[in-house]
Design a protein around this motif. Structure first.
Motif, PDB file in Angstrom:
ATOM      1  N   HIS A  90      27.037  14.091 -46.166  1.00 27.52           N
ATOM      2  CA  HIS A  90      27.068  15.436 -46.738  1.00 27.52           C
ATOM      3  C   HIS A  90      28.439  15.741 -47.333  1.00 27.52           C
ATOM      4  O   HIS A  90      29.162  16.613 -46.883  1.00 27.52           O
ATOM      5  CB  HIS A  90      26.704  16.471 -45.672  1.00 27.52           C
ATOM      6  N   GLU A  91      28.780  14.998 -48.362  1.00 31.92           N
ATOM      7  CA  GLU A  91      30.042  15.190 -49.066  1.00 31.92           C
ATOM      8  C   GLU A  91      29.743  15.901 -50.389  1.00 31.92           C
ATOM      9  O   GLU A  91      28.939  15.416 -51.187  1.00 31.92           O
ATOM     10  CB  GLU A  91      30.702  13.836 -49.326  1.00 31.92           C
ATOM     11  N   PRO A  92      30.359  17.052 -50.647  1.00 32.92           N
ATOM     12  CA  PRO A  92      30.035  17.808 -51.876  1.00 32.92           C
ATOM     13  C   PRO A  92      30.345  17.049 -53.164  1.00 32.92           C
ATOM     14  O   PRO A  92      29.636  17.212 -54.159  1.00 32.92           O
ATOM     15  CB  PRO A  92      30.912  19.048 -51.775  1.00 32.92           C
ATOM     16  N   MET A 137      28.220  16.324 -56.786  1.00 33.58           N
ATOM     17  CA  MET A 137      28.715  16.935 -58.007  1.00 33.58           C
ATOM     18  C   MET A 137      28.918  15.936 -59.142  1.00 33.58           C
ATOM     19  O   MET A 137      28.572  16.215 -60.284  1.00 33.58           O
ATOM     20  CB  MET A 137      30.044  17.650 -57.713  1.00 33.58           C
ATOM     21  N   VAL A 138      29.479  14.787 -58.835  1.00 34.06           N
ATOM     22  CA  VAL A 138      29.811  13.818 -59.886  1.00 34.06           C
ATOM     23  C   VAL A 138      28.560  13.301 -60.609  1.00 34.06           C
ATOM     24  O   VAL A 138      28.524  13.323 -61.844  1.00 34.06           O
ATOM     25  CB  VAL A 138      30.674  12.671 -59.317  1.00 34.06           C
ATOM     26  N   PRO A 139      27.517  12.851 -59.918  1.00 33.52           N
ATOM     27  CA  PRO A 139      26.321  12.388 -60.657  1.00 33.52           C
ATOM     28  C   PRO A 139      25.659  13.511 -61.456  1.00 33.52           C
ATOM     29  O   PRO A 139      25.169  13.280 -62.564  1.00 33.52           O
ATOM     30  CB  PRO A 139      25.375  11.887 -59.572  1.00 33.52           C
ATOM     31  N   VAL A 145      17.008  18.335 -61.342  1.00 35.89           N
ATOM     32  CA  VAL A 145      16.359  17.087 -60.910  1.00 35.89           C
ATOM     33  C   VAL A 145      17.375  16.145 -60.258  1.00 35.89           C
ATOM     34  O   VAL A 145      17.120  15.591 -59.184  1.00 35.89           O
ATOM     35  CB  VAL A 145      15.653  16.402 -62.106  1.00 35.89           C
ATOM     36  N   VAL A 146      18.531  15.977 -60.896  1.00 32.42           N
ATOM     37  CA  VAL A 146      19.551  15.091 -60.335  1.00 32.42           C
ATOM     38  C   VAL A 146      20.056  15.651 -59.008  1.00 32.42           C
ATOM     39  O   VAL A 146      20.261  14.910 -58.049  1.00 32.42           O
ATOM     40  CB  VAL A 146      20.703  14.875 -61.333  1.00 32.42           C
ATOM     41  N   ALA A 200      25.153  13.322 -65.432  1.00 27.38           N
ATOM     42  CA  ALA A 200      23.802  13.439 -65.993  1.00 27.38           C
ATOM     43  C   ALA A 200      23.716  14.571 -67.008  1.00 27.38           C
ATOM     44  O   ALA A 200      23.095  14.417 -68.071  1.00 27.38           O
ATOM     45  CB  ALA A 200      22.789  13.656 -64.873  1.00 27.38           C
ATOM     46  N   VAL A 201      24.344  15.690 -66.725  1.00 27.73           N
ATOM     47  CA  VAL A 201      24.314  16.814 -67.661  1.00 27.73           C
ATOM     48  C   VAL A 201      25.092  16.469 -68.927  1.00 27.73           C
ATOM     49  O   VAL A 201      24.656  16.802 -70.035  1.00 27.73           O
ATOM     50  CB  VAL A 201      24.853  18.096 -66.997  1.00 27.73           C
TER      51      VAL A 201
END
Length: 88
Positions: A45-47, A51-53, A30-31, A57-58
């Motif tokens: 479009h920065e990977p 990844m950080v959010p 979802v995130v 969230a996880v």
């Protein structure tokens, strides 16, 4: 120990792994979708931005459901260990 017991315990172990991993994978999905839509709309479009959010969230979801995860895991292991004398 016969083959039906092995199949039953294997099936239960797979079911438990899906129950334990499913909520965390759902949060990541979802995130990731929300961040992906935001990146598409802003054309950023920065990977690392995605990844950080997702990681945060996880981790938060993991901390929130940790007591439930441990309860399910300990319950499964207790049942498995208690059934060992009957298998011998």
């Amino acid at each position: 120990m016969d083959l039906s017991q092995v199949i039953d315990w294997s099936r239960e172990a797979i079911r438990l792994s899906l129950q334990l991993g499913g909520p965390l994978l759902g949060v990541a999905l979802v995130v990731g979708l929300v961040i992906g839509i935001g990146q598409t709309l802003t054309q950023l479009h920065e990977p690392v931005v995605g990844m950080v959010p997702r990681l945060v969230a996880v981790m938060l979801a993991f901390l929130l459901i940790l007591p439930w995860l441990l309860g399910r895991w300990v319950s499964f292991e207790t049942t498995l260990i208690e059934s060992i004398p009957g298998m011998l």
